[in-house]
Design a protein around this motif. Sequence first.
Motif, PDB file in Angstrom:
ATOM      1  N   LYS A  57       0.852  -1.191   0.000  1.00 41.08           N
ATOM      2  CA  LYS A  57       0.000   0.000   0.000  1.00 41.08           C
ATOM      3  C   LYS A  57       0.888   1.242   0.000  1.00 41.08           C
ATOM      4  O   LYS A  57       1.867   1.310   0.746  1.00 41.08           O
ATOM      5  CB  LYS A  57      -0.902   0.033   1.234  1.00 41.08           C
ATOM      6  N   ILE A  58       0.531   2.220  -0.846  1.00 42.11           N
ATOM      7  CA  ILE A  58       1.278   3.472  -0.896  1.00 42.11           C
ATOM      8  C   ILE A  58       0.310   4.652  -0.889  1.00 42.11           C
ATOM      9  O   ILE A  58      -0.870   4.508  -1.196  1.00 42.11           O
ATOM     10  CB  ILE A  58       2.190   3.546  -2.134  1.00 42.11           C
ATOM     11  N   PHE A  59       0.836   5.813  -0.533  1.00 41.02           N
ATOM     12  CA  PHE A  59       0.045   7.034  -0.370  1.00 41.02           C
ATOM     13  C   PHE A  59       0.330   7.983  -1.529  1.00 41.02           C
ATOM     14  O   PHE A  59       1.488   8.246  -1.858  1.00 41.02           O
ATOM     15  CB  PHE A  59       0.418   7.689   0.961  1.00 41.02           C
ATOM     16  N   CYS A  60      -0.722   8.506  -2.145  1.00 40.79           N
ATOM     17  CA  CYS A  60      -0.577   9.469  -3.240  1.00 40.79           C
ATOM     18  C   CYS A  60      -0.549  10.878  -2.656  1.00 40.79           C
ATOM     19  O   CYS A  60      -1.493  11.293  -1.989  1.00 40.79           O
ATOM     20  CB  CYS A  60      -1.737   9.321  -4.217  1.00 40.79           C
ATOM     21  N   LYS A  61       0.536  11.609  -2.914  1.00 40.78           N
ATOM     22  CA  LYS A  61       0.661  12.955  -2.351  1.00 40.78           C
ATOM     23  C   LYS A  61       0.330  14.062  -3.350  1.00 40.78           C
ATOM     24  O   LYS A  61       0.239  15.220  -2.967  1.00 40.78           O
ATOM     25  CB  LYS A  61       2.051  13.165  -1.750  1.00 40.78           C
ATOM     26  N   ARG A  62       0.160  13.704  -4.630  1.00 35.15           N
ATOM     27  CA  ARG A  62      -0.247  14.664  -5.658  1.00 35.15           C
ATOM     28  C   ARG A  62      -1.120  13.954  -6.675  1.00 35.15           C
ATOM     29  O   ARG A  62      -0.875  12.807  -7.012  1.00 35.15           O
ATOM     30  CB  ARG A  62       0.972  15.217  -6.398  1.00 35.15           C
ATOM     31  N   THR A  63      -2.134  14.640  -7.181  1.00 32.51           N
ATOM     32  CA  THR A  63      -2.983  14.061  -8.215  1.00 32.51           C
ATOM     33  C   THR A  63      -2.192  13.968  -9.517  1.00 32.51           C
ATOM     34  O   THR A  63      -1.493  14.902  -9.890  1.00 32.51           O
ATOM     35  CB  THR A  63      -4.240  14.929  -8.427  1.00 32.51           C
ATOM     36  N   LEU A  64      -2.309  12.831 -10.183  1.00 31.13           N
ATOM     37  CA  LEU A  64      -1.615  12.604 -11.449  1.00 31.13           C
ATOM     38  C   LEU A  64      -2.641  12.527 -12.569  1.00 31.13           C
ATOM     39  O   LEU A  64      -3.481  11.632 -12.598  1.00 31.13           O
ATOM     40  CB  LEU A  64      -0.787  11.323 -11.398  1.00 31.13           C
ATOM     41  N   ILE A  65      -2.560  13.519 -13.466  1.00 32.82           N
ATOM     42  CA  ILE A  65      -3.462  13.589 -14.619  1.00 32.82           C
ATOM     43  C   ILE A  65      -2.594  13.638 -15.873  1.00 32.82           C
ATOM     44  O   ILE A  65      -1.651  14.429 -15.952  1.00 32.82           O
ATOM     45  CB  ILE A  65      -4.343  14.858 -14.561  1.00 32.82           C
ATOM     46  N   GLN A  66      -2.921  12.796 -16.847  1.00 32.51           N
ATOM     47  CA  GLN A  66      -2.243  12.833 -18.142  1.00 32.51           C
ATOM     48  C   GLN A  66      -3.291  12.712 -19.233  1.00 32.51           C
ATOM     49  O   GLN A  66      -4.167  11.851 -19.170  1.00 32.51           O
ATOM     50  CB  GLN A  66      -1.231  11.702 -18.271  1.00 32.51           C
ATOM     51  N   ASP A  67      -3.205  13.582 -20.223  1.00 36.26           N
ATOM     52  CA  ASP A  67      -4.146  13.582 -21.345  1.00 36.26           C
ATOM     53  C   ASP A  67      -5.600  13.622 -20.869  1.00 36.26           C
ATOM     54  O   ASP A  67      -6.459  12.899 -21.383  1.00 36.26           O
ATOM     55  CB  ASP A  67      -3.924  12.353 -22.237  1.00 36.26           C
ATOM     56  N   ASN A  68      -5.863  14.478 -19.886  1.00 35.98           N
ATOM     57  CA  ASN A  68      -7.196  14.662 -19.301  1.00 35.98           C
ATOM     58  C   ASN A  68      -7.769  13.402 -18.656  1.00 35.98           C
ATOM     59  O   ASN A  68      -8.979  13.269 -18.500  1.00 35.98           O
ATOM     60  CB  ASN A  68      -8.186  15.219 -20.330  1.00 35.98           C
ATOM     61  N   ILE A  69      -6.912  12.459 -18.296  1.00 30.71           N
ATOM     62  CA  ILE A  69      -7.335  11.249 -17.601  1.00 30.71           C
ATOM     63  C   ILE A  69      -6.717  11.272 -16.205  1.00 30.71           C
ATOM     64  O   ILE A  69      -5.510  11.447 -16.060  1.00 30.71           O
ATOM     65  CB  ILE A  69      -6.882   9.982 -18.348  1.00 30.71           C
ATOM     66  N   VAL A  70      -7.557  11.119 -15.181  1.00 34.69           N
ATOM     67  CA  VAL A  70      -7.079  11.089 -13.805  1.00 34.69           C
ATOM     68  C   VAL A  70      -6.652   9.661 -13.489  1.00 34.69           C
ATOM     69  O   VAL A  70      -7.473   8.745 -13.505  1.00 34.69           O
ATOM     70  CB  VAL A  70      -8.161  11.554 -12.814  1.00 34.69           C
ATOM     71  N   TYR A  71      -5.365   9.489 -13.223  1.00 30.42           N
ATOM     72  CA  TYR A  71      -4.852   8.164 -12.893  1.00 30.42           C
ATOM     73  C   TYR A  71      -4.803   7.935 -11.390  1.00 30.42           C
ATOM     74  O   TYR A  71      -5.118   6.845 -10.913  1.00 30.42           O
ATOM     75  CB  TYR A  71      -3.458   7.959 -13.497  1.00 30.42           C
ATOM     76  N   PHE A  72      -4.387   8.976 -10.652  1.00 28.25           N
ATOM     77  CA  PHE A  72      -4.245   8.853  -9.201  1.00 28.25           C
ATOM     78  C   PHE A  72      -4.722  10.151  -8.555  1.00 28.25           C
ATOM     79  O   PHE A  72      -4.487  11.232  -9.070  1.00 28.25           O
ATOM     80  CB  PHE A  72      -2.790   8.591  -8.819  1.00 28.25           C
ATOM     81  N   ILE A  73      -5.382  10.023  -7.399  1.00 25.48           N
ATOM     82  CA  ILE A  73      -5.964  11.172  -6.706  1.00 25.48           C
ATOM     83  C   ILE A  73      -5.210  11.422  -5.398  1.00 25.48           C
ATOM     84  O   ILE A  73      -4.929  10.486  -4.649  1.00 25.48           O
ATOM     85  CB  ILE A  73      -7.456  10.927  -6.421  1.00 25.48           C
TER      86      ILE A  73
END
Length: 87
Positions: free
Chosen positions: A9-25
Amino acid sequence: MIISYNIMKIFCKRTLIQDNIVYFIKNKIYESQETNEFEQDFGIYKKIKSEKKEFVPLAKKTFDKYFSTIEDNRDNKITQILRNDNN
Protein backbone atom coordinates in the motif's frame (compact mmCIF):
# COMPACT_ATOMS: atom_id res chain seq x y z
CA MET A 1 5.93 -21.09 -13.74
CA ILE A 2 4.15 -19.06 -11.06
CA ILE A 3 5.25 -15.48 -10.51
CA SER A 4 4.26 -13.84 -7.25
CA TYR A 5 4.47 -10.13 -6.61
CA ASN A 6 4.54 -8.34 -3.30
CA ILE A 7 1.55 -6.02 -3.06
CA MET A 8 2.22 -2.93 -0.99
CA LYS A 9 0.00 0.00 0.00
CA ILE A 10 1.28 3.47 -0.90
CA PHE A 11 0.04 7.03 -0.37
CA CYS A 12 -0.58 9.47 -3.24
CA LYS A 13 0.66 12.95 -2.35
CA ARG A 14 -0.25 14.66 -5.66
CA THR A 15 -2.98 14.06 -8.22
CA LEU A 16 -1.62 12.60 -11.45
CA ILE A 17 -3.46 13.59 -14.62
CA GLN A 18 -2.24 12.83 -18.14
CA ASP A 19 -4.15 13.58 -21.34
CA ASN A 20 -7.20 14.66 -19.30
CA ILE A 21 -7.33 11.25 -17.60
CA VAL A 22 -7.08 11.09 -13.81
CA TYR A 23 -4.85 8.16 -12.89
CA PHE A 24 -4.25 8.85 -9.20
CA ILE A 25 -5.96 11.17 -6.71
CA LYS A 26 -4.20 13.10 -3.94
CA ASN A 27 -4.52 11.75 -0.36
CA LYS A 28 -5.71 8.33 -1.52
CA ILE A 29 -4.07 4.97 -0.85
CA TYR A 30 -3.25 2.66 -3.76
CA GLU A 31 -1.80 -0.82 -4.23
CA SER A 32 1.64 -1.13 -5.78
CA GLN A 33 3.61 -4.04 -7.15
CA GLU A 34 7.33 -4.58 -7.17
CA THR A 35 8.83 -4.97 -10.62
CA ASN A 36 10.93 -7.83 -11.92
CA GLU A 37 14.46 -7.50 -13.34
CA PHE A 38 13.24 -7.29 -16.92
CA GLU A 39 10.93 -4.35 -16.12
CA GLN A 40 13.65 -2.64 -14.09
CA ASP A 41 15.98 -2.81 -17.11
CA PHE A 42 13.45 -0.61 -18.91
CA GLY A 43 13.34 1.95 -16.07
CA ILE A 44 10.12 0.79 -14.42
CA TYR A 45 10.41 1.27 -10.66
CA LYS A 46 6.92 0.23 -9.47
CA LYS A 47 3.52 -0.60 -10.91
CA ILE A 48 0.56 1.05 -9.19
CA LYS A 49 -3.11 0.17 -9.54
CA SER A 50 -4.79 3.30 -10.94
CA GLU A 51 -8.35 4.62 -10.69
CA LYS A 52 -9.02 2.60 -13.85
CA LYS A 53 -8.13 -0.57 -11.86
CA GLU A 54 -5.09 -1.39 -14.01
CA PHE A 55 -1.45 -1.37 -13.01
CA VAL A 56 0.43 1.65 -14.38
CA PRO A 57 4.24 1.41 -14.63
CA LEU A 58 6.14 4.35 -13.12
CA ALA A 59 9.77 5.42 -13.13
CA LYS A 60 11.49 6.18 -9.80
CA LYS A 61 11.45 9.94 -10.43
CA THR A 62 7.69 9.93 -11.08
CA PHE A 63 7.03 7.67 -8.11
CA ASP A 64 8.98 9.97 -5.76
CA LYS A 65 7.12 13.03 -7.06
CA TYR A 66 3.61 11.62 -6.65
CA PHE A 67 3.81 8.90 -4.00
CA SER A 68 5.26 7.96 -0.63
CA THR A 69 5.08 4.86 1.50
CA ILE A 70 2.51 4.67 4.29
CA GLU A 71 5.37 4.68 6.81
CA ASP A 72 6.93 7.85 5.35
CA ASN A 73 3.57 9.57 5.35
CA ARG A 74 2.98 8.60 8.99
CA ASP A 75 6.44 9.84 10.00
CA ASN A 76 5.86 13.18 8.25
CA LYS A 77 2.54 13.67 10.05
CA ILE A 78 4.10 12.85 13.44
CA THR A 79 6.94 15.31 12.80
CA GLN A 80 4.44 17.99 11.79
CA ILE A 81 2.38 17.42 14.94
CA LEU A 82 5.47 17.58 17.16
CA ARG A 83 6.60 20.83 15.54
CA ASN A 84 3.18 22.38 16.15
CA ASP A 85 3.22 21.26 19.80
CA ASN A 86 6.58 22.96 20.33
CA ASN A 87 5.31 26.32 19.06
